[in-house]
Design a protein around this motif. Structure first.
Motif, PDB file in Angstrom:
ATOM      1  N   LYS A 175       2.227  -1.934  -1.373  1.00  0.00           N
ATOM      2  CA  LYS A 175       1.598  -1.903  -0.053  1.00  0.00           C
ATOM      3  C   LYS A 175       0.086  -1.738  -0.158  1.00  0.00           C
ATOM      4  CE  LYS A 175       3.552  -2.578   3.099  1.00  0.00           C
ATOM      5  NZ  LYS A 175       4.020  -3.885   3.650  1.00  0.00           N
ATOM      6  N   LEU A 176      -0.387  -1.049  -1.180  1.00  0.00           N
ATOM      7  CA  LEU A 176      -1.827  -1.024  -1.425  1.00  0.00           C
ATOM      8  C   LEU A 176      -2.305  -2.438  -1.727  1.00  0.00           C
ATOM      9  CD1 LEU A 176      -4.598   0.209  -1.997  1.00  0.00           C
ATOM     10  CD2 LEU A 176      -3.784   0.785  -4.305  1.00  0.00           C
ATOM     11  N   ALA A 177      -1.574  -3.155  -2.556  1.00  0.00           N
ATOM     12  CA  ALA A 177      -1.955  -4.531  -2.891  1.00  0.00           C
ATOM     13  C   ALA A 177      -1.963  -5.410  -1.651  1.00  0.00           C
ATOM     14  CB  ALA A 177      -0.990  -5.085  -3.940  1.00  0.00           C
ATOM     15  N   THR A 178      -0.976  -5.243  -0.777  1.00  0.00           N
ATOM     16  CA  THR A 178      -0.928  -6.011   0.462  1.00  0.00           C
ATOM     17  C   THR A 178      -2.139  -5.703   1.341  1.00  0.00           C
ATOM     18  OG1 THR A 178       1.486  -6.005   0.394  1.00  0.00           O
ATOM     19  CG2 THR A 178       0.466  -6.497   2.503  1.00  0.00           C
ATOM     20  N   THR A 179      -2.520  -4.435   1.377  1.00  0.00           N
ATOM     21  CA  THR A 179      -3.669  -4.025   2.171  1.00  0.00           C
ATOM     22  C   THR A 179      -4.955  -4.615   1.605  1.00  0.00           C
ATOM     23  OG1 THR A 179      -2.501  -1.945   2.619  1.00  0.00           O
ATOM     24  CG2 THR A 179      -4.851  -2.017   3.150  1.00  0.00           C
ATOM     25  N   ILE A 180      -5.116  -4.531   0.296  1.00  0.00           N
ATOM     26  CA  ILE A 180      -6.288  -5.113  -0.353  1.00  0.00           C
ATOM     27  C   ILE A 180      -6.354  -6.608  -0.065  1.00  0.00           C
ATOM     28  CG2 ILE A 180      -7.331  -5.634  -2.594  1.00  0.00           C
ATOM     29  CD1 ILE A 180      -6.073  -2.961  -3.585  1.00  0.00           C
ATOM     30  N   PHE A 181      -5.211  -7.272  -0.101  1.00  0.00           N
ATOM     31  CA  PHE A 181      -5.159  -8.708   0.201  1.00  0.00           C
ATOM     32  C   PHE A 181      -5.694  -9.000   1.595  1.00  0.00           C
ATOM     33  CE2 PHE A 181      -2.403 -11.870   2.437  1.00  0.00           C
ATOM     34  CZ  PHE A 181      -3.074 -13.010   1.997  1.00  0.00           C
ATOM     35  N   GLY A 182      -5.236  -8.250   2.596  1.00  0.00           N
ATOM     36  CA  GLY A 182      -5.692  -8.495   3.959  1.00  0.00           C
ATOM     37  C   GLY A 182      -7.184  -8.310   4.121  1.00  0.00           C
ATOM     38  N   VAL A 183      -7.735  -7.299   3.457  1.00  0.00           N
ATOM     39  CA  VAL A 183      -9.170  -7.023   3.536  1.00  0.00           C
ATOM     40  C   VAL A 183      -9.961  -8.104   2.800  1.00  0.00           C
ATOM     41  CG1 VAL A 183     -10.997  -5.385   2.946  1.00  0.00           C
ATOM     42  CG2 VAL A 183      -8.786  -4.545   3.754  1.00  0.00           C
ATOM     43  N   GLU A 184      -9.512  -8.465   1.601  1.00  0.00           N
ATOM     44  CA  GLU A 184     -10.210  -9.488   0.819  1.00  0.00           C
ATOM     45  C   GLU A 184     -10.107 -10.851   1.496  1.00  0.00           C
ATOM     46  OE1 GLU A 184     -12.451 -11.168  -2.357  1.00  0.00           O
ATOM     47  OE2 GLU A 184     -12.245  -9.138  -1.536  1.00  0.00           O
ATOM     48  N   ARG A 277     -10.168   4.308  -0.100  1.00  0.00           N
ATOM     49  CA  ARG A 277     -11.372   3.828  -0.778  1.00  0.00           C
ATOM     50  C   ARG A 277     -11.056   2.629  -1.657  1.00  0.00           C
ATOM     51  NH1 ARG A 277     -14.938   8.237  -3.831  1.00  0.00           N
ATOM     52  NH2 ARG A 277     -15.018   8.933  -1.652  1.00  0.00           N
ATOM     53  N   GLU A 278      -9.923   2.674  -2.347  1.00  0.00           N
ATOM     54  CA  GLU A 278      -9.572   1.567  -3.243  1.00  0.00           C
ATOM     55  C   GLU A 278      -9.278   0.296  -2.461  1.00  0.00           C
ATOM     56  OE1 GLU A 278      -6.459   0.681  -6.932  1.00  0.00           O
ATOM     57  OE2 GLU A 278      -6.881   2.734  -6.297  1.00  0.00           O
ATOM     58  N   ALA A 279      -8.627   0.435  -1.312  1.00  0.00           N
ATOM     59  CA  ALA A 279      -8.304  -0.737  -0.500  1.00  0.00           C
ATOM     60  C   ALA A 279      -9.560  -1.421   0.022  1.00  0.00           C
ATOM     61  CB  ALA A 279      -7.412  -0.329   0.672  1.00  0.00           C
ATOM     62  N   ALA A 280     -10.615  -0.646   0.262  1.00  0.00           N
ATOM     63  CA  ALA A 280     -11.841  -1.188   0.829  1.00  0.00           C
ATOM     64  C   ALA A 280     -12.841  -1.657  -0.223  1.00  0.00           C
ATOM     65  CB  ALA A 280     -12.503  -0.129   1.718  1.00  0.00           C
ATOM     66  N   ASP A 281     -12.553  -1.466  -1.493  1.00  0.00           N
ATOM     67  CA  ASP A 281     -13.500  -1.762  -2.570  1.00  0.00           C
ATOM     68  C   ASP A 281     -13.546  -3.276  -2.846  1.00  0.00           C
ATOM     69  OD1 ASP A 281     -14.863  -2.086  -4.990  1.00  0.00           O
ATOM     70  OD2 ASP A 281     -14.049  -0.245  -5.855  1.00  0.00           O
ATOM     71  N   PRO A 282     -14.686  -3.932  -2.617  1.00  0.00           N
ATOM     72  CA  PRO A 282     -14.761  -5.378  -2.846  1.00  0.00           C
ATOM     73  C   PRO A 282     -14.458  -5.792  -4.287  1.00  0.00           C
ATOM     74  CG  PRO A 282     -16.649  -4.620  -1.560  1.00  0.00           C
ATOM     75  CD  PRO A 282     -15.942  -3.396  -2.063  1.00  0.00           C
ATOM     76  N   ALA A 283     -14.831  -4.962  -5.254  1.00  0.00           N
ATOM     77  CA  ALA A 283     -14.556  -5.306  -6.657  1.00  0.00           C
ATOM     78  C   ALA A 283     -13.058  -5.336  -6.929  1.00  0.00           C
ATOM     79  CB  ALA A 283     -15.250  -4.308  -7.590  1.00  0.00           C
ATOM     80  N   VAL A 284     -12.332  -4.376  -6.365  1.00  0.00           N
ATOM     81  CA  VAL A 284     -10.873  -4.357  -6.510  1.00  0.00           C
ATOM     82  C   VAL A 284     -10.269  -5.566  -5.799  1.00  0.00           C
ATOM     83  CG1 VAL A 284      -8.764  -3.068  -6.015  1.00  0.00           C
ATOM     84  CG2 VAL A 284     -10.820  -1.849  -6.723  1.00  0.00           C
ATOM     85  N   GLY A 285     -10.821  -5.897  -4.626  1.00  0.00           N
ATOM     86  CA  GLY A 285     -10.331  -7.060  -3.889  1.00  0.00           C
ATOM     87  C   GLY A 285     -10.468  -8.344  -4.681  1.00  0.00           C
TER      88      GLY A 285
END
Length: 301
Positions: A175-184, A277-285
């Protein structure tokens, strides 16, 4: 409860909406409300018998199509047929999800099943339907997050959780990955000058069929936990409101994240939620996007 309700959904006539996992729970409520407001809703479901029953309950304005998000061949076949029949798609609600307890399981493509379903299938589906979404006047993609994303952490050296597998952390990671996907996705759509809007939502703690199913094989303790869940969670009609607002509110902006407003975002009226914080991090995205494209073989934006 006060606040944003389904009665505030604007007229949806003339719009094509695709809702994954629409045969039960949050997906069924979402599909029902969209159809009630006039949308033509595609129920994208793995179980077409259950999908047909859901379509019967919804009434007019719903069609059923088979989609197994844990199988990339199924995603490709679904998208090809849907694209041919609906050249313009106004709304994609990436709602479907799986939560597991017990031993590690893998998808048809060999991926850890929760990551395969919750992230990779939706990543591939969104890319495969991007041209259809672009063809619509003001399309949206809604990604379904979870409050579990706030305490999760991605391990890029072991995305598939092959070492020291534990089902609950694997779910949170998916679900973190899904969240990062939506933000990226929002970042990339903006950079491309696309009219498509990517938004996110989470249901807090909501009574759906996922958690009871996950616990039912755990004997007496599992049944007690499932019963406690009935007391600790909010009705599915309330839990679906964040994603319905994300999908339909005319004032929504790309990158917004909606969830319940009370008790640490577990329940209550819809408000803007907080990303970890991790979900919003552009580098992680960027890193996750590259990994998902490599794993699915579907690169876009």
């Amino acid at each position: 409860m006060t606040g944003w309700t389904a009665d505030r959904i604007p007229d949806q006539h003339g719009r094509i909406a695709v809702v994954t996992g629409a045969n039960s729970g949050l997906g069924l409520v979402t599909a029902t409300e969209l159809a009630r407001r006039g949308a033509h809703v595609v129920l994208a479901v793995r179980n077409t018998v259950a999908g047909a029953e859901a379509a019967r309950r919804i009434g007019g304005g719903a069609e059923v199509r088979e989609l197994d998000l844990a199988c990339l061949d199924s995603v490709r076949a679904f998208a090809a047929k849907l694209s041919a029949d609906h050249p313009a798609i106004d709304l994609l609600v990436n709602n479907a999800g799986v939560v597991l307890l017990g031993p590690r399981r893998t998808s048809a493509d060999g991926f850890e099943l929760q990551l395969a379903t919750n992230l990779l299938g939706h990543f591939a589906l969104t890319g495969a339907l991007l041209a259809n979404l672009t063809a619509a006047r003001a399309a949206r993609v809604v990604s379904l997050s979870s409050i579990t994303h706030k305490t999760a952490h991605l391990d890029f050296a072991d995305l598939m959780f092959e070492r020291d597998y534990r089902a609950a952390p694997a779910y949170g990671r998916s679900k973190l990955a899904t969240t990062i996907f939506g933000v990226e996705l929002d970042r990339r759509l903006r950079a491309a000058g696309s009219p498509i809007v990517s938004v996110l939502a989470h249901p807090g703690l909501t009574r759906t069929n996922l958690t009871p199913r996950a616990w039912e094989h755990r004997g007496r303790i599992g049944r007690l936990i499932a019963r406690f869940g009935l007391l600790a969670t909010q009705p599915v009609e309330q839990g679906a409101l964040p994603q319905l607002r994300a999908a339909t509110d005319p004032g929504v902006r790309g990158g917004q994240f909606f969830g319940p407003s009370r008790l640490w975002e577990t329940r209550g009226p819809v408000t803007e939620a907080r990303l970890s914080r991790e979900a919003a991090d552009p580098a992680v995205g960027r890193r996750l996007w590259a990994a998902a494209a490599a794993l699915t073989g579907i690169g876009y934006l």
